[in-house]
Design a protein around this motif. Sequence first.
Motif, PDB file in Angstrom:
ATOM      1  N   VAL A   1     104.745 -20.175 -30.221  1.00 54.96           N
ATOM      2  CA  VAL A   1     103.400 -20.318 -29.659  1.00 54.96           C
ATOM      3  C   VAL A   1     103.299 -19.741 -28.247  1.00 54.96           C
ATOM      4  O   VAL A   1     102.245 -19.789 -27.633  1.00 54.96           O
ATOM      5  CB  VAL A   1     102.890 -21.782 -29.675  1.00 54.96           C
ATOM      6  CG1 VAL A   1     102.751 -22.281 -31.093  1.00 54.96           C
ATOM      7  CG2 VAL A   1     103.740 -22.693 -28.840  1.00 54.96           C
ATOM      8  N   GLY A   2     104.421 -19.225 -27.719  1.00 53.30           N
ATOM      9  CA  GLY A   2     104.380 -18.525 -26.440  1.00 53.30           C
ATOM     10  C   GLY A   2     104.880 -19.294 -25.235  1.00 53.30           C
ATOM     11  O   GLY A   2     104.707 -18.834 -24.107  1.00 53.30           O
TER      12      GLY A   2
ATOM     13  N   GLU B   1      95.414 -25.001 -21.388  1.00 51.27           N
ATOM     14  CA  GLU B   1      95.056 -24.287 -22.606  1.00 51.27           C
ATOM     15  C   GLU B   1      96.189 -24.288 -23.631  1.00 51.27           C
ATOM     16  O   GLU B   1      95.952 -24.281 -24.833  1.00 51.27           O
ATOM     17  CB  GLU B   1      94.673 -22.824 -22.300  1.00 51.27           C
ATOM     18  CG  GLU B   1      93.453 -22.658 -21.400  1.00 51.27           C
ATOM     19  CD  GLU B   1      93.768 -22.887 -19.925  1.00 51.27           C
ATOM     20  OE1 GLU B   1      94.852 -22.487 -19.452  1.00 51.27           O
ATOM     21  OE2 GLU B   1      92.923 -23.493 -19.244  1.00 51.27           O
ATOM     22  N   MET B   2      97.438 -24.272 -23.160  1.00 50.17           N
ATOM     23  CA  MET B   2      98.602 -24.219 -24.050  1.00 50.17           C
ATOM     24  C   MET B   2      99.031 -25.596 -24.543  1.00 50.17           C
ATOM     25  O   MET B   2      99.805 -25.695 -25.503  1.00 50.17           O
ATOM     26  CB  MET B   2      99.783 -23.568 -23.326  1.00 50.17           C
ATOM     27  CG  MET B   2      99.662 -22.071 -23.145  1.00 50.17           C
ATOM     28  SD  MET B   2      99.628 -21.176 -24.709  1.00 50.17           S
ATOM     29  CE  MET B   2     101.268 -21.474 -25.324  1.00 50.17           C
ATOM     30  N   ALA B   3      98.531 -26.647 -23.934  1.00 50.49           N
ATOM     31  CA  ALA B   3      99.017 -27.996 -24.232  1.00 50.49           C
ATOM     32  C   ALA B   3      98.839 -28.378 -25.697  1.00 50.49           C
ATOM     33  O   ALA B   3      99.777 -28.860 -26.336  1.00 50.49           O
ATOM     34  CB  ALA B   3      98.342 -29.018 -23.317  1.00 50.49           C
ATOM     35  N   GLU B   4      97.652 -28.162 -26.245  1.00 51.62           N
ATOM     36  CA  GLU B   4      97.408 -28.555 -27.643  1.00 51.62           C
ATOM     37  C   GLU B   4      98.286 -27.765 -28.611  1.00 51.62           C
ATOM     38  O   GLU B   4      98.784 -28.314 -29.591  1.00 51.62           O
ATOM     39  CB  GLU B   4      95.937 -28.398 -28.006  1.00 51.62           C
ATOM     40  CG  GLU B   4      95.059 -29.525 -27.514  1.00 51.62           C
ATOM     41  CD  GLU B   4      95.532 -30.919 -27.962  1.00 51.62           C
ATOM     42  OE1 GLU B   4      95.887 -31.084 -29.148  1.00 51.62           O
ATOM     43  OE2 GLU B   4      95.562 -31.822 -27.114  1.00 51.62           O
TER      44      GLU B   4
ATOM     45  N   VAL C   1     112.300 -27.337 -33.022  1.00 50.04           N
ATOM     46  CA  VAL C   1     111.260 -27.528 -32.007  1.00 50.04           C
ATOM     47  C   VAL C   1     111.276 -26.367 -31.016  1.00 50.04           C
ATOM     48  O   VAL C   1     110.228 -25.818 -30.659  1.00 50.04           O
ATOM     49  CB  VAL C   1     111.426 -28.885 -31.292  1.00 50.04           C
ATOM     50  CG1 VAL C   1     110.490 -28.988 -30.102  1.00 50.04           C
ATOM     51  CG2 VAL C   1     111.190 -30.030 -32.262  1.00 50.04           C
ATOM     52  N   LYS C   2     112.466 -25.978 -30.577  1.00 53.40           N
ATOM     53  CA  LYS C   2     112.594 -24.870 -29.622  1.00 53.40           C
ATOM     54  C   LYS C   2     111.993 -23.585 -30.198  1.00 53.40           C
ATOM     55  O   LYS C   2     111.230 -22.885 -29.530  1.00 53.40           O
ATOM     56  CB  LYS C   2     114.067 -24.650 -29.266  1.00 53.40           C
ATOM     57  CG  LYS C   2     114.293 -23.545 -28.249  1.00 53.40           C
ATOM     58  CD  LYS C   2     115.759 -23.281 -28.033  1.00 53.40           C
ATOM     59  CE  LYS C   2     116.256 -22.478 -29.188  1.00 53.40           C
ATOM     60  NZ  LYS C   2     117.451 -21.703 -28.999  1.00 53.40           N
TER      61      LYS C   2
END
Length: 112
Positions: free
Chosen positions: A23-24, A68-71, A16-17
Motif C-alpha cells: 500500500v506504499g 490519508e494513508m492511515a485507513e 503484515v510487512k
Amino acid sequence: MKKIEAIVKPFKLDEVKEALQEVGLQGITVTEAKGFGRQKGHTELYRGAEYVVDFLPKVKIEIVCTDEMAEKAIEAIRNAAQTGRIGDGKIFVYPIEQAIRIRTGESGDDAI
C-alpha cells in the motif's frame, strides 16, 4: 498524522510487512512483546510437571503515516494478520502532533 500500533501473532509479521509495502508504506518499527487478552494463556506439560503460560508471544508493529494513508494501512494490517481465531491481536490509532527527521530537520509529513 497518525500513529498505528498493531499487536499481532509473530508468524504473521512477514505477511503484515508485505501488505504494508504494497500500500506504499516505507518504514515500520517492530518490537517483540508478550501478553494475553481473552486467550488467558494455556498450560503446558514439561517433564511431567504442568506449567501455566500466562503471557503469549506477540509482535508489536508501530507505524507513523499521513492521515490519508492511515485507513489503507489499517486495512492492510487487518487483512494480513487475521486468522479468524482468538488472539489475532489489536490495532490502536493515535493522533501525532509533530514528527521531525533528526538528520535533516524536516518536520510534519515531510519527516515521515
